[in-house]
Every structure is written in structure tokens, then in C-alpha cells.
Design an enzyme around this catalytic site. Sequence first.
Site, PDB file in Angstrom:
ATOM      1  N   ILE A 162      -5.960   4.694   5.923  1.00  0.00           N
ATOM      2  CA  ILE A 162      -5.682   5.315   4.628  1.00  0.00           C
ATOM      3  C   ILE A 162      -6.658   4.827   3.567  1.00  0.00           C
ATOM      4  O   ILE A 162      -7.132   5.606   2.730  1.00  0.00           O
ATOM      5  CB  ILE A 162      -4.226   5.035   4.210  1.00  0.00           C
ATOM      6  CG1 ILE A 162      -3.251   5.743   5.162  1.00  0.00           C
ATOM      7  CG2 ILE A 162      -3.978   5.498   2.774  1.00  0.00           C
ATOM      8  CD1 ILE A 162      -1.795   5.398   4.919  1.00  0.00           C
ATOM      9  N   SER A 186       5.651   2.914   2.395  1.00  0.00           N
ATOM     10  CA  SER A 186       6.016   3.518   3.671  1.00  0.00           C
ATOM     11  C   SER A 186       7.487   3.916   3.631  1.00  0.00           C
ATOM     12  O   SER A 186       8.298   3.288   2.942  1.00  0.00           O
ATOM     13  CB  SER A 186       5.791   2.523   4.811  1.00  0.00           C
ATOM     14  OG  SER A 186       6.356   2.992   6.020  1.00  0.00           O
ATOM     15  N   TYR A 190       6.783  -6.028   9.318  1.00  0.00           N
ATOM     16  CA  TYR A 190       6.203  -4.969   8.493  1.00  0.00           C
ATOM     17  C   TYR A 190       7.273  -4.320   7.614  1.00  0.00           C
ATOM     18  O   TYR A 190       7.057  -4.106   6.413  1.00  0.00           O
ATOM     19  CB  TYR A 190       5.551  -3.924   9.395  1.00  0.00           C
ATOM     20  CG  TYR A 190       4.956  -2.746   8.654  1.00  0.00           C
ATOM     21  CD1 TYR A 190       3.702  -2.829   8.066  1.00  0.00           C
ATOM     22  CD2 TYR A 190       5.655  -1.541   8.559  1.00  0.00           C
ATOM     23  CE1 TYR A 190       3.149  -1.753   7.393  1.00  0.00           C
ATOM     24  CE2 TYR A 190       5.106  -0.460   7.882  1.00  0.00           C
ATOM     25  CZ  TYR A 190       3.865  -0.571   7.304  1.00  0.00           C
ATOM     26  OH  TYR A 190       3.322   0.497   6.628  1.00  0.00           O
ATOM     27  N   LYS A 192       7.380  -4.166   3.507  1.00  0.00           N
ATOM     28  CA  LYS A 192       7.399  -2.923   2.733  1.00  0.00           C
ATOM     29  C   LYS A 192       8.642  -2.834   1.843  1.00  0.00           C
ATOM     30  O   LYS A 192       8.574  -2.296   0.732  1.00  0.00           O
ATOM     31  CB  LYS A 192       7.317  -1.712   3.664  1.00  0.00           C
ATOM     32  CG  LYS A 192       5.931  -1.514   4.276  1.00  0.00           C
ATOM     33  CD  LYS A 192       4.860  -1.350   3.190  1.00  0.00           C
ATOM     34  CE  LYS A 192       3.492  -1.060   3.760  1.00  0.00           C
ATOM     35  NZ  LYS A 192       2.437  -1.015   2.722  1.00  0.00           N
TER      36      LYS A 192
END
Length: 336
Positions: free
Chosen positions: A14, A138, A151, A155
Site C-alpha cells: 500500500i 484495517s 497484528y 490495529k
Amino acid sequence: MPQTVLITGASGGIGRATAREFARRGARVGLVARGRAGLEAAAEEVRGLGGEPLVAPADVADHTALHEAAAAVERHLGPIDVWVNVAFTSVFAPFTEITPEEFRRVTEVAYLGFANGTREALSRMLPRDRGTIVQVGSALGDRSIPLQSAYCGAKHAVNGFTSSVRTELMHQGSNVHITVVQMPAVNTPQFSWVRSRLPRHPQPVPPIYQPEVAARAVLHAAAHPRRKQYYVGASTVGTIVANKFAAGLLDRYLARTGYDSQQTGAPAHPHPDNLWKPADADRDHGAHGVFDDSAHAHSAQAWLPRHPALTWSGAAGLTAAAATAAAWLHRTRRAG
């Protein structure tokens, strides 16, 4: 006057696609990541698209290195107008198979790296009373899934941290803005270089989108930062809505399907990962991962906010979809 933009995680995925989008608009782009080969290739792309690049290698977990990178960007390209936090790393494994050192490392990059970047951006933007910070989030920051505990935790933390900073800026009456773009599954190189203990090759949970879809959303958020959050992909909206109405049902569903949906049918093969060292130090991997054949190049849901004339009809459609999802989940819960 061209904007000056700093992007972390700019060597791939990204971040790489976002650098190209800003370059198409003639921006000066500071490229921050660890991998020298990826950064140099990104700089060539930015230059070829009409932007002015500056390679500034840094590990976002190291606040001193990030400070030096930001100083270099402002010294060579001018005051930073937009700061985009993208950089992350992860470990695909059940929580009990992730070591304390690995979990800490993911947290230091995927959460504290965003805090370090935000602090550095604010130290420069607040005295000028202008600037925008875009956090690449996310759907997993609202709805966790198995095999990605580090992860998902990071987030979730980014969401909470960003909301706190936003209210502080509002209290101060600042013209500095901060927003989050919540992403779906994206076809990035991470699934080939992430540390994994899964028996099969990891994959993003379908539907999968190309990084250019995410990058266009980041560009729009940077230009319209007053909105608290942006959502990319109908799957992101659906996941967040479903989690609000039936988190327990989703727990059971993910317990059944979350392992298989994050693995391809191909057996895992040993490969260098990017947890401690960059995977693109000597070889560029580009923006795309290995799922081009199954990734979507467009998202109608992400397209709507960029076309205000259709926003009300799009919002009505999403509201109807949310109501339908809620009703379905309610019936499913009662049937169960």
C-alpha cells in the site's frame, strides 16, 4: 505548490502504491522503509510519474531514526504537508506459538511505529497549524481474527490512539487533522515475506483488493481529512457492521473458517521474512503480491466518497445493507 508527503512502509504494498498516486499529482515524496532495493525502485517510479522523491531509510520502531528521516525530508523537499503511516510487520501463527520477542517486535512496528510517526508529524505540523496525518488501518482493527493476534492487537491500538489524538487536536482548535483509512484484504508482498508457522502458504481473507484501490482511498482521505474514518471495500463495512450486531456469532464462524481462509492450498516453503530484517534490502518486490489473478482492481464502496453527488444514495445503500446483515445475523442467532 506541490505537496510534500512522507510515507512509511513506502518500499512495497500500500505504501508503494500510495507513493505512485501522490507522484502522479506532482508531489514531493519522502520514502521511508528499511529495504534499500525497494526504496530505490519506488523512487524511480515516483520520478517517472512526475514527482520528486527522497529515499530516507528508517525503521519506524526506532523513533530517533524516524526523526532523522523526517528531518532529511524537510531539509530536501520542504515542510511535510501529509504524513502517511503504513509500515507494519506480522507473524502468522496461533498466539501460543508466537514468542514474546516476536510479539513485541510486531507491536513496536505496527503500533508504536504509528505513534512514533504521529508524534514526529505533530512536532512539525502543530507549530505551523496545518497538515494531515493518515493512518492506514484495517478491518482487523475492529474485528479480530485467529492467527493474527499481534497484528490485530496493534490495529486495535492504532484506532484507540488515533481517536485520543483527534480529540486533543479538536480541543486545541488545531488545523492539523488526523484520519484513518480502514482497509480490506490487500494483495501485497507481505504474504510472501511475513513470518509464518502455518502449514500452508498464507493468504489474505477474500475478497482481495489490489493496493491501488487502497492507495486511491489514502489520497482521498489526505485531501478530505475532516472525516474520522474511511472504509475501503464492502467486506470492511460488512465485517464491522456484523461485529457490532453479532460479535459472538462471528467468533464461532471465524473459529470454524478462519484457519483455512488464511491459507492457500500450497504447502508452505521456508523463506526469508521481514520481521527483523527487510525482505527487500537486495531485491525489489514491488507493490503487488502473488494474488493478482484473484484481486479486485476497483471497489464501488471506496469509490462513493470520491463522488459526492452519489454519496447520499451510497449511504442509503450501505444503511440498507447493514439492516439486512443485522436481520440475517439475528435470524441466524435465533436459529442456532
